[in-house]
Motif scaffolding. Structure first.
Motif, PDB file in Angstrom:
ATOM      1  N   ALA A   1      93.624 -30.508  20.534  1.00 24.47           N
ATOM      2  CA  ALA A   1      93.016 -30.313  19.220  1.00 24.47           C
ATOM      3  C   ALA A   1      93.741 -31.161  18.177  1.00 24.47           C
ATOM      4  CB  ALA A   1      93.071 -28.844  18.832  1.00 24.47           C
ATOM      5  N   GLN A   2      92.949 -31.795  17.306  1.00 21.89           N
ATOM      6  CA  GLN A   2      93.475 -32.588  16.210  1.00 21.89           C
ATOM      7  C   GLN A   2      92.902 -32.076  14.895  1.00 21.89           C
ATOM      8  OE1 GLN A   2      95.876 -34.741  16.666  1.00 21.89           O
ATOM      9  NE2 GLN A   2      95.797 -34.586  18.909  1.00 21.89           N
ATOM     10  N   ALA A   3      93.415 -32.607  13.789  1.00 20.19           N
ATOM     11  CA  ALA A   3      93.003 -32.115  12.473  1.00 20.19           C
ATOM     12  C   ALA A   3      91.512 -32.317  12.241  1.00 20.19           C
ATOM     13  CB  ALA A   3      93.821 -32.819  11.392  1.00 20.19           C
ATOM     14  N   GLN A   4      90.927 -33.428  12.778  1.00 20.94           N
ATOM     15  CA  GLN A   4      89.505 -33.695  12.547  1.00 20.94           C
ATOM     16  C   GLN A   4      88.592 -32.721  13.280  1.00 20.94           C
ATOM     17  OE1 GLN A   4      91.653 -35.773  13.956  1.00 20.94           O
ATOM     18  NE2 GLN A   4      90.831 -36.782  15.798  1.00 20.94           N
ATOM     19  N   HIS A   5      89.149 -31.912  14.173  1.00 24.47           N
ATOM     20  CA  HIS A   5      88.319 -30.944  14.885  1.00 24.47           C
ATOM     21  C   HIS A   5      88.118 -29.651  14.102  1.00 24.47           C
ATOM     22  CE1 HIS A   5      89.802 -33.158  18.719  1.00 24.47           C
ATOM     23  NE2 HIS A   5      88.640 -33.656  18.315  1.00 24.47           N
ATOM     24  N   SER A   6      88.757 -29.532  12.958  1.00 21.14           N
ATOM     25  CA  SER A   6      88.539 -28.353  12.115  1.00 21.14           C
ATOM     26  C   SER A   6      87.099 -28.361  11.601  1.00 21.14           C
ATOM     27  CB  SER A   6      89.515 -28.359  10.932  1.00 21.14           C
ATOM     28  OG  SER A   6      90.852 -28.291  11.379  1.00 21.14           O
ATOM     29  N   GLY A   7      86.533 -27.171  11.441  1.00 19.67           N
ATOM     30  CA  GLY A   7      85.179 -27.089  10.888  1.00 19.67           C
ATOM     31  C   GLY A   7      84.409 -25.902  11.412  1.00 19.67           C
ATOM     32  N   LYS A   8      83.077 -25.923  11.165  1.00 16.68           N
ATOM     33  CA  LYS A   8      82.173 -24.840  11.551  1.00 16.68           C
ATOM     34  C   LYS A   8      81.478 -25.198  12.858  1.00 16.68           C
ATOM     35  CE  LYS A   8      77.912 -22.536   9.985  1.00 16.68           C
ATOM     36  NZ  LYS A   8      76.905 -22.478   8.913  1.00 16.68           N
ATOM     37  N   TYR A   9      81.484 -24.249  13.805  1.00 15.61           N
ATOM     38  CA  TYR A   9      80.836 -24.446  15.107  1.00 15.61           C
ATOM     39  C   TYR A   9      79.742 -23.392  15.274  1.00 15.61           C
ATOM     40  CZ  TYR A   9      84.585 -27.666  16.412  1.00 15.61           C
ATOM     41  OH  TYR A   9      85.438 -28.738  16.470  1.00 15.61           O
ATOM     42  N   THR A  10      78.629 -23.832  15.880  1.00  8.84           N
ATOM     43  CA  THR A  10      77.476 -22.945  16.099  1.00  8.84           C
ATOM     44  C   THR A  10      77.208 -22.865  17.584  1.00  8.84           C
ATOM     45  OG1 THR A  10      76.508 -23.574  13.984  1.00  8.84           O
ATOM     46  CG2 THR A  10      75.046 -22.538  15.596  1.00  8.84           C
ATOM     47  N   CYS A  11      77.137 -21.610  18.090  1.00  5.30           N
ATOM     48  CA  CYS A  11      76.833 -21.348  19.496  1.00  5.30           C
ATOM     49  C   CYS A  11      75.398 -20.819  19.563  1.00  5.30           C
ATOM     50  CB  CYS A  11      77.816 -20.327  20.049  1.00  5.30           C
ATOM     51  SG  CYS A  11      77.296 -19.485  21.557  1.00  5.30           S
ATOM     52  N   VAL A  12      74.572 -21.406  20.434  1.00  4.47           N
ATOM     53  CA  VAL A  12      73.174 -21.004  20.588  1.00  4.47           C
ATOM     54  C   VAL A  12      72.949 -20.547  22.026  1.00  4.47           C
ATOM     55  CG1 VAL A  12      70.765 -21.716  20.421  1.00  4.47           C
ATOM     56  CG2 VAL A  12      72.447 -22.637  18.814  1.00  4.47           C
ATOM     57  N   ALA A  13      72.494 -19.283  22.201  1.00  4.87           N
ATOM     58  CA  ALA A  13      72.205 -18.731  23.533  1.00  4.87           C
ATOM     59  C   ALA A  13      70.684 -18.613  23.678  1.00  4.87           C
ATOM     60  CB  ALA A  13      72.873 -17.373  23.684  1.00  4.87           C
ATOM     61  N   THR A  14      70.121 -19.105  24.790  1.00  4.16           N
ATOM     62  CA  THR A  14      68.664 -19.154  24.987  1.00  4.16           C
ATOM     63  C   THR A  14      68.316 -18.726  26.403  1.00  4.16           C
ATOM     64  OG1 THR A  14      68.598 -21.054  23.480  1.00  4.16           O
ATOM     65  CG2 THR A  14      66.636 -20.622  24.797  1.00  4.16           C
ATOM     66  N   ASN A  15      67.308 -17.837  26.535  1.00  6.79           N
ATOM     67  CA  ASN A  15      66.668 -17.602  27.836  1.00  6.79           C
ATOM     68  C   ASN A  15      65.171 -17.436  27.605  1.00  6.79           C
ATOM     69  OD1 ASN A  15      66.246 -14.993  26.953  1.00  6.79           O
ATOM     70  ND2 ASN A  15      67.584 -14.008  28.455  1.00  6.79           N
TER      71      ASN A  15
END
Length: 1289
Positions: A502-516
Motif C-alpha cells: 500500500a502507498q499513499a496514492q491508494h488512499s480513498g473511497k472504495y465501492t464493493c458491488v455484489a450481484t447474483n
C-alpha cells in the motif's frame, strides 16, 4: 460418456469454488444446526469439581439438544444431579450429591432443528486418579565404589500418568550428570558409583497434574564403600543391608542398563513425539551418541536430552521410521544398540474436513471427505446422524466413496451430513450441512468502514457477502471509472480486495458491488494509508557496574495522526514498580543499579495500527566476591597444594586468581604476590622456600577488577635448610689504583633458607697456580681488598652460608683492580687534509700495558692558530673523542685557509693520558662567504651606484667579484642577465644606461682560487624622486649565532633569502642522510614555537611562507636510523627584506608632469629676479644660509626588525643579536685579510688575529685603508646637495 465427463468437470469446478469459499450464513436465514464448541474426545475431570460436558450449536431455528451415554439415550430428567444449560446442550454434573466416578462413560451430543441434525464426537469422560504409594520398608543399599546402581521409583499408576523427579529431604533436586541420570520411567541410574554418592535421602516424588498433588516414596539410603571398608562394616550391616560387588572393581567397557539386548523396537503415532533412551554403565563413565542408520536425524525436530541419553523427535512423520543406533563408549571399548522405529498414523485430514454448502435450487456441488492414516482408514457417511444408506432416497444425491455428489438440488433437501473416518488408532468425525436457499445478495461488511493501513504493508479490504446463488463481487475506486482487477489490485474469491504494497496514492473511497440472479447490492468503504512506526535509535547492550546508573534510549518516528504509546518490558514482563526506574518519552533510566535489574529490556512503541520494538540486554557486573574455604593439602618441605572455592563472579567471568603470601617470620604484615592461575582453576601447586612462615590468601580478577582478599589460610612453616642459591651481581672493580672492591646483591630473607646468613668472599689473581684468599662477611654486600697491583685481572667468588650449611658452589666472576692514568702516548701522529674543511688524523695505538686501565678511546685536541701573540695554551681548543680502539679519525668543520695544531691522547676510566707531540696541518683555500652588505647609492635617471663590504669569511685570498643584474617587470618575470667581473680591491661600481622607471635585481658574490662563493642580492627601482632611488633592503648572508669554532659535523651553513622564503645550505661530514630544519621568530622565547621542515638525502632546504621584514632563528638537526636526534647545528639568524608595496608610477602620470613643469617655471622666474637684484647691488644672504646648513651627522638607520650597528671582525666576539648591514652609503673595507699568501716566504710574515698570514701585505693594507679614507671624505653627500638647494631657494 462425453456428457458424463463434462458433468464431472463442471462438478469439479463447483467443488473448487465452494472449497475456496467459506460462506457464513447469516443467522436470520434458515439453516441446519452447526456445532460450535464441544469437550475434547478424551476428557479427564477433577473429582473435586463439578463435571461440565460442553456442547454448543447454532442454527435457524435454534436447535434442540439431546445426549447418549455409552450408546443409549441419556435422560436428564432421571438424574437430578445433572442439568442442561438454557439455549445450550452443555451438561453440568453436581458432584456434591454423587461421586464423579458414577458419571464416567462415553457421551455424545445431538443438536437438531427442522433442517437437519448435527452430532458431536464421542466424549470419553474419566475421573483423574492419584493413588497413594504402597507402604514398604526399603533397606539401606551398601555398594562397592565403581559399580553400577539403579534406584527404582515405580510410582503408582495414575490418570494421567504422574511426573517423576528425585529430591532430597530439603526438597532440593538431586544433581544429575553424565554419570547419574533419571530414565523415562523415573528410575535413577548410576553408571558407576562414587563415595560422594553416599547419602540417606534419595527420595522419588510423583506429581499428578490434574489434582496438583505430590506424593513421595520412602527415602532410600545408599552407602558407597571401597572393598576394605565393606569387609570392616559387613557385620554391622549384615542383617539389614543389601551388599553388592564383593570383588574389587576395575575399569570396564560399557554395557547397556536399558534397553537390554542388541536391538529393540518401538512404535509411534504420526504427530506424536518420539523418545528413545539408552543408559549404559561402565568405568570410566561412558559417553552416549546417536545415529540413524537409514538416513539423517531431522535437525530441526530432533534434540538430545538427559546428557545425550535420550533422543527426542517432535511431530513425528512417516520419514522418521527406520533404524536408530545408540553407542556407549569409553577408553576401554564401545557397545551398540539398534532400535527399530515404526510410524503409524491415526486418521488425519488431507485438505481439511468437509465444508458447509449453501446452494440455490437447481445448483450442483460436491461434499468431500478426504483423509488418510496408517493403516488406511475407512470412511462412513451419515445424514442427520443416521447412516446414509438408511436415509431417505434422494435422486439429486450420489455417494462415491469419500465424496457425495449433488446435482440439481431442490428446495427442502437441506440436511446435515456426517463423515466418520476411522482406523485402529483413532477416528475423525465432521459435520457439514447442505442448505438449499434462494436469497438476493447482501454485503455483510459494515458500510462506510474505514481501513487504516501502514504504508508498504499489505492492505486487505473486505467485502464479505452472502447470497444464493453465490454473488459475484466487483470493486471500484473513487469515480468508479474502471473495475479494479489489474495490478496492484488482487481480487480474491471471497470478495476481498488485496493491495500487496500500500502507498499513499491508494488512499480513498472504495465501492464493493455484489450481484447474483436475484439482485445487486453496493457497499462503500474507505482506506487511509499511514506512515509506519519506526524506532530510529534502538537501545543498546549495556554492561554496568552495580550502584551506577544506566540509560536505554529508544527514539521513535510515527505517523502524526496516530497516538503512540511507549511501553517498556523487562524479561517480557512489566517493569518492576520501583522509583529507581524512570521512564521518559524516549528513554528508560535505571539509577543505583542492583543485580536484580539485570535482564532483557524491550522498548515497544504501539499505535492503533502497528508497533515496533527493540530489545537490549542489561548485564550488571561487579568485582567478584572473594574466594572462600582455603585449604592446604599435600604438605611437603618445598611445596603445598592450595585449593579454594570461587566467590560469585557477578556476571563477569573470572579471568585469573592471584595468590599472595605473608611471611610472618621475616616480613610480618606485608603480602607478596606468589603466582597466578587461570580463572577456570580452583587449585594451585605452590613451590615454597625453607625457613618461611607462610600464610596464603587468594584474590579473584574479572573485567571490573580484583575482589577483596580471601580470609587467610592457616599458617604453614617450612623447615630451615642450607641456601639454595648464591648472591647475584657479583663484580670486582677498583676505586683506587691499589684496591679491588668486591660487591654483590645480598640474599633476601626468603632466599636465606635459615638463620645466621653470611657470605664467604674468595678472590685470586688470574694467573696460574694462584691460591684463593677467603674472608667471611656478614651484614654487608661488599668487601674491599687493599694493596693490589694496578689494573690486574682477578677471579672472584661469593658463597652464601647459614647455620645449616653452605650454598652451592659459586660461579666465578671476573674483575680488575683499580685503574691509574695512562702513561703511554700515541706515536706516529700525523694528519691528511681531505678538503678545505675536513682533515683526517692518524696515530699508532698505545700498548695495553701503558694504558693501565680499560681502554675507553682516544681524544684529539686541536686548535686554530689565530695570531703570533697567541700561545697554544691560551687558545680555545676543540676536542673530538673517538671511543674504542681507533687509530684514525675525521676532524670536520675546519676553517679553510687556516693553520691548525693538534695532539692525540689515550684515555681510560681514570682519565686522559699524556698528549702526543703537537703536529700541525694547513687547510687549503675554500670558496668565500657572501659579501657582508650590498647597498644602492647615487641613483640617476639611467644609472646607480652599488657599494658593498667584503665577505666576513674570506676562506682564502679574494681574487675578484662577479656582479649580475637583470630587470624585473610588474609580474615578477626576470629579464636578461648582465654580468660584470670586478677586481678584488673594488668595493663599489656605477652602472650606467639603466632603463628609467624599471626595477632591477642585483646579485654579487666573491671569488677565491677555490671558486665563487654564495651571492648577496638587492633590488632597486630607477625613478626620479628627489634624485634618489627606491631600494629594497639588502639580502645578505646571515651570521651564525655563537662562536665560529665547530663542535659537530655541520659546517659552512649559509642562507639566501627572498621576499617570503629562505634557502638554507650546509655541509655535513657525518654518515646520516636525514635532516630537518627548525625555525622560529628571533624574539620568541617559547620552545614550542619551533617549526620543522624535513629534508632527506640533501644538504639544502627552502623554507617557504616566511614573513618579509622579520628575523628568524634557524638550526639544523641530523637524524639517526630510528629518527633519534644525533647532532644539532648552531643557530643562524636569517633576516627577510621588507618588500615595498608596488604603487602606480606617478612619474608617468600627466598631472604630475604638468605640476613639475609649473614648479620649474616658477623656479626659473625666481632665479631671474634674484639675478637682477644681485646685479643691482642687492644683498642675498646665501653665505649665511650655507653656514647654517652644514653637513649633518649621519645616524645609523634602524630597520623595523633589526638595529644596524658597527661590525667588528674580531672572531673572538659574537656578532650582536639582530645586527644587519649599515645603509648610510658608507662602506668600509675589512681591516683583516683571512688569506694565506706566500706561506713561509718573507722574513716578517706574521699571523694576523684571525690566524691568516699578513706577510708583505701588511703595508699595502695600511696604505689602502688611508686611501679609502680620503675617498670616503671626498664623496659627495646627497643630503648636502639637498641642503645647498634649499639654501639657494
Amino acid at each position: 460418456m462425453m456428457e458424463r465427463r463434462r458433468m464431472d468437470v463442471a462438478l469439479l469446478v463447483l467443488f473448487l469454488v465452494h472449497l475456496a469459499t467459506s460462506l457464513e450464513v447469516p443467522l436470520d436465514l434458515p439453516q441446519p444446526p452447526t456445532i460450535t464448541y464441544q469437550s475434547p474426545k478424551d476428557y479427564i475431570v477433577d473429582p473435586r469439581e463439578n463435571i461440565i460436558i460442553h456442547c454448543e450449536a447454532k442454527g435457524k431455528p435454534h436447535p434442540s439438544f439431546s445426549w447418549t451415554r455409552n450408546g443409549t439415550h441419556f435422560d436428564i430428567e432421571n438424574h437430578p444431579s445433572v442439568d442442561m444449560r438454557p439455549q445450550s446442550g452443555t451438561l453440568v454434573v453436581d458432584i456434591s450429591r454423587e461421586r464423579a466416578e458414577n458419571y464416567e462413560g462415553v457421551y455424545q451430543c445431538t443438536a437438531r432443528n427442522k433442517h437437519g441434525t448435527a452430532v458431536s464426537n464421542n466424549i470419553v469422560v474419566r475421573q483423574s486418579r492419584s493413588p497413594l504409594w504402597s507402604k514398604e520398608k526399603i533397606k539401606p543399599i551398601v555398594v562397592q565404589e565403581g559399580v553400577s546402581l539403579v534406584l527404582p521409583c515405580r510410582p503408582p499408576a495414575g490418570l494421567p500418568p504422574p511426573i517423576i523427579f528425585w529430591m532430597d529431604n530439603n526438597f532440593q533436586k538431586l544433581p544429575q550428570s553424565q554419570r547419574v541420570s533419571q530414565s523415562l520411567n523415573g528410575d535413577l541410574y548410576f553408571s558407576n558409583v562414587r563415595r560422594v554418592d553416599t547419602r540417606s535421602d534419595y527420595i522419588c516424588y510423583a506429581r499428578f497434574p490434574h489434582t496438583q498433588t505430590i506424593q513421595q516414596k520412602q527415602p532410600i539410603t545408599v552407602r558407597v564403600l571401597n572393598l576394605d571398608a565393606i569387609n570392616d562394616t559387613m557385620a554391622a550391616f549384615y542383617n539389614d543391608t543389601d551388599l553388592f560387588s564383593e570383588a574389587p572393581v576395575d575399569d570396564r567397557r560399557p554395557t547397556f542398563l536399558i534397553p537390554s539386548g542388541p536391538s529393540s523396537s518401538k512404535m509411534v503415532l504420526r504427530g506424536d513425539k518420539l523418545e528413545m533412551e539408552c543408559i549404559a554403565e561402565g568405568l570410566p563413565t561412558p559417553q552416549i551418541s546417536w545415529t540413524k542408520i537409514s538416513g539423517d536425524l531431522p535437525s530441526k525436530r530432533a534434540s538430545l536430552l538427559n546428557y545425550n541419553k535420550t533422543l527426542h523427535i517432535e511431530n513425528v512423520s512417516a520419514s522418521d521410521a527406520g533404524d536408530y543406533r545408540c553407542t556407549a563408549k569409553n577408553q576401554l571399548g564401545s557397545v551398540h544398540h539398534t532400535i527399530h522405529v515404526t510410524v503409524k498414523a491415526a486418521p488425519y485430514w488431507i485438505s481439511g474436513p468437509p465444508r458447509n454448502l449453501v446452494l440455490a435450487p437447481g445448483e450442483n456441488s460436491v461434499l468431500t471427505c478426504r483423509a488418510s492414516g496408517t493403516p488406511k482408514p475407512t470412511i462412513t457417511w451419515y445424514m442427520n446422524g443416521i447412516p446414509i444408506e438408511n436415509s431417505p432416497k434422494d435422486e439429486s444425491r450420489k455417494v462415491e466413496d469419500d465424496t457425495i455428489i449433488f446435482a440439481g438440488v431442490q428446495s427442502g433437501s437441506s440436511a446435515v451430513y456426517q463423515c466418520n473416518v476411522s482406523n485402529d488408532y483413532g477416528y475423525l468425525l465432521s459435520n457439514a450441512f447442505v442448505n438449499v436457499l434462494s436469497e438476493p445478495p447482501r454485503v455483510l461488511t459494515p458500510p462506510n468502514k474505514v481501513y487504516q493501513i501502514i504504508r508498504n504493508h499489505q492492505a486487505l479490504i473486505d467485502c464479505s457477502s452472502f447470497g444464493s446463488p453465490v454473488p459475484k463481487i466487483t470493486w471500484f475506486k473513487d469515480s468508479r471509472s474502471s473495475i479494479l482487477q489489474e495490478d496492484p489490485y488482487i481480487l480474491h474469491d471471497n470478495g476481498t480486495l488485496e493491495i500487496r504494497v500500500a502507498q499513499a496514492q491508494h488512499s480513498g473511497k472504495y465501492t464493493c458491488v455484489a450481484t447474483n440472479d436475484l439482485g445487486i447490492y453496493e457497499n462503500h468503504v474507505y482506506m487511509e494509508v499511514k506512515e509506519p512506526t519506526r524506532i530510529l535509535k534502538q537501545p543498546e547492550y549495556k554492561e554496568v557496574q552495580r550502584g551506577r546508573s544506566v540509560v536505554f534510549e529508544c527514539t521513535v518516528k510515527h505517523d502524526p495522526s496516530l497516538i503512540p504509546t511507549m511501553t517498556w518490558l523487562k524479561d517480557d514482563g512489566e517493569l518492576p514498580d520501583d522509583e529507581r526506574l524512570i521512564v521518559d518519552s524516549d528513554s528508560l533510566t535505571i539509577t543505583d543499579v542492583t543485580e536484580d535489574d539485570a535482564g532483557v529490556y524491550t522498548c515497544i512503541m504501539n499505535t492503533t495500527l502497528d508497533h515496533d520494538s527493540a530489545t537490549a540486554t542489561l548485564t550488571v557486573v561487579e568485582r567478584p566476591d572473594p574466594p572462600t574455604d582455603l585449604e592446604l593439602t599435600d604438605l611437603k618441605k618445598r611445596s603445598v597444594q592450595l585449593t579454594w572455592i570461587p566467590g560469585d563472579e557477578h556476571n563477569s567471568p573470572i579471568q585469573k586468581f592471584l595468590i599472595q603470601y605473608e611471611d610472618s617470620l621475616h616480613h610480618r604484615g606485608y603480602w607478596h604476590n606468589l603466582t597466578e592461575v587461570p580463572g577456570t582453576k580452583t587449585t594451585a601447586h605452590l613451590k615454597l622456600s625453607p625457613y618461611v612462615h607462610y600464610t596464603f590468601r587468594v584474590l579473584a580478577l574479572n573485567a571490573v577488577g580484583f575482589s577483596n582478599p580471601s580470609r587467610p589460610s592457616r599458617m604453614y612453616k617450612t623447615e630451615p635448610a642450607a641456601p639454595d642459591e648464591n648472591p647475584a651481581g657479583v663484580q670486582g672493580f677498583g676505586t683506587e689504583h691499589n684496591n679491588l672492591v668486591i660487591s654483590w646483591k645480598p640474599l633476601t630473607g626468603l632466599q636465606s633458607n635459615g638463620p645466621g646468613l653470611h657470605y664467604r668472599v674468595m678472590w685470586r689473581q688470574k694467573v696460574v697456580d694462584s691460591e684463593w684468599t677467603t674472608v667471611t662477611v656478614s651484614n654487608n654486600s661488599k668487601f674491599v681488598v687493599s694493596g693490589t697491583p694496578t689494573f690486574v685481572p682477578y677471579e672472584i667468588k661469593v658463597q652464601a652460608v647459614n647455620e645449616h650449611g653452605l650454598g652451592p658452589d659459586p660461579a666465578i666472576a671476573h674483575g680488575y683492580s683499580g685503574e691509574d692514568l695512562p702513561i703511554g702516548t700515541p706515536e706516529n701522529v700525523h694528519a691528511v687534509v681531505r678538503n678545505s674543511t675536513l682533515a683526517e688524523v692518524f696515530w699508532d695505538p698505545v700498548p695495553s700495558h701503558l694504558i693501565r686501565g680499560h681502554l675507553k678511546g682516544y681524544k684529539v685536541y686541536y686548535w686554530r692558530n689565530h695570531h703570533y701573540k697567541h700561545s697554544p695554551h691560551h687558545m680555545e681548543q676543540d676536542i673530538l673523542t673517538f671511543s674504542g680502539n681507533h687509530s684514525h679519525g675525521m676532524l670536520p668543520g675546519l676553517h679553510p685557509f687556516s693553520l691548525y695544531f693538534f695532539n692525540v691522547r689515550v684515555y681510560n676510566g681514570k682519565g686522559d693520558g699524556p698528549p702526543s707531540s703537537t703536529q700541525q696541518f694547513k687547510m687549503p683555500e675554500g670558496v668565500p662567504g657572501s659579501p657582508t652588505s650590498l647597498i644602492v647609492t647615487n641613483s640617476n635617471l639611467d644609472s646607480l651606484t652599488l657599494e658593498w663590504r667584503p665577505p666576513h669569511d674570506h676562506n682564502g685570498r679574494i681574487t675578484g667579484y662577479t656582479l649580475k643584474y637583470q630587470p624585473v617587470n610588474n609580474s615578477n618575470d626576470l629579464g636578461p642577465v648582465e654580468e660584470l667581473a670586478l677586481a678584488a680591491n673594488e668595493t663599489s661600481v656605477t652602472l650606467p644606461n639603466l632603463k628609467y622607471s624599471t626595477r632591477y635585481k642585483f646579485y654579487l658574490n666573491a671569488k677565491t682560487g677555490a671558486g665563487a662563493g654564495s651571492a648577496i642580492s638587492q633590488e632597486a627601482v630607477i625613478i626620479r624622486e628627489e634624485g634618489s632611488t627606491q631600494s629594497l633592503h639588502p639580502i645578505a648572508r646571515s651570521p651564525a649565532l655563537g662562536p665560529p669554532h665547530k663542535a659537530g659535523p655541520f659546517g659552512n651553513i649559509s642562507s639566501l633569502v627572498g621576499e617570503d622564503w629562505a634557502l638554507i645550505s650546509w655541509e655535513y661530514w657525518g654518515q646520516e642522510k636525514n635532516f630537518y630544519a627548525q625555525y622560529k621568530l628571533n624574539n620568541s622565547e617559547v620552545e614550542e614555537d619551533w617549526q620543522k621542515e624535513f629534508v632527506n638525502d640533501s644538504q639544502n632546504i627552502t623554507l617557504k611562507g616566511l614573513k618579509g621584514g622579520l628575523c628568524y632563528r634557524v638550526r639544523l638537526v641530523a637524524l639517526g636510523h630510528r629518527d633519534q636526534e644525533l647532532h644539532h647545528s648552531k643557530e643562524l639568524l636569517v633576516t627577510l627584506p621588507a618588500v615595498a608595496s608596488r604603487q602606480v608610477d606617478i612619474a608617468t602620470q600627466g598631472w604630475f608632469i604638468g605640476l613639475m613643469c609649473a614648479i620649474a617655471l616658477l623656479i626659473l622666474i625666481l632665479l631671474i629676479i634674484c639675478f637682477i637684484q644681485r646685479n643691482k647691488g642687492g644683498k642675498y644672504p646665501v653665505k649665511e644660509k650655507e653656514d647654517a646648513h652644514t653637513d649633518p651627522e649621519f645616524q645609523p638607520m634602524k630597520d623595523d626588525d633589526c638595529t644596524f650597528v658597527e661590525y667588528s671582525d674580531n672572531e673572538d666576539h659574537k656578532p650582536l643579536k639582530g645586527s644587519c648591514s649599515p645603509s648610510n652609503g658608507t662602506v668600509k673595507r675589512d681591516d683583516s685579510d683571512d688569506s694565506l699568501v706566500d706561506y713561509g716566504e718573507g722574513g716578517d710574515g706574521q699571523f694576523n688575529e684571525d690566524g691568516s698570514f699578513i706577510g708583505q701585505y701588511s703595508g699595502k693594507s695600511a696604505s689602502r685603508d688611508s686611501a679609502e679614507g680620503h675617498e670616503s671624505s671626498e664623496a659627495p653627500s646627497p643630503i648636502k646637495a639637498m641642503n645647498s638647494l634649499n639654501s639657494f631657494v
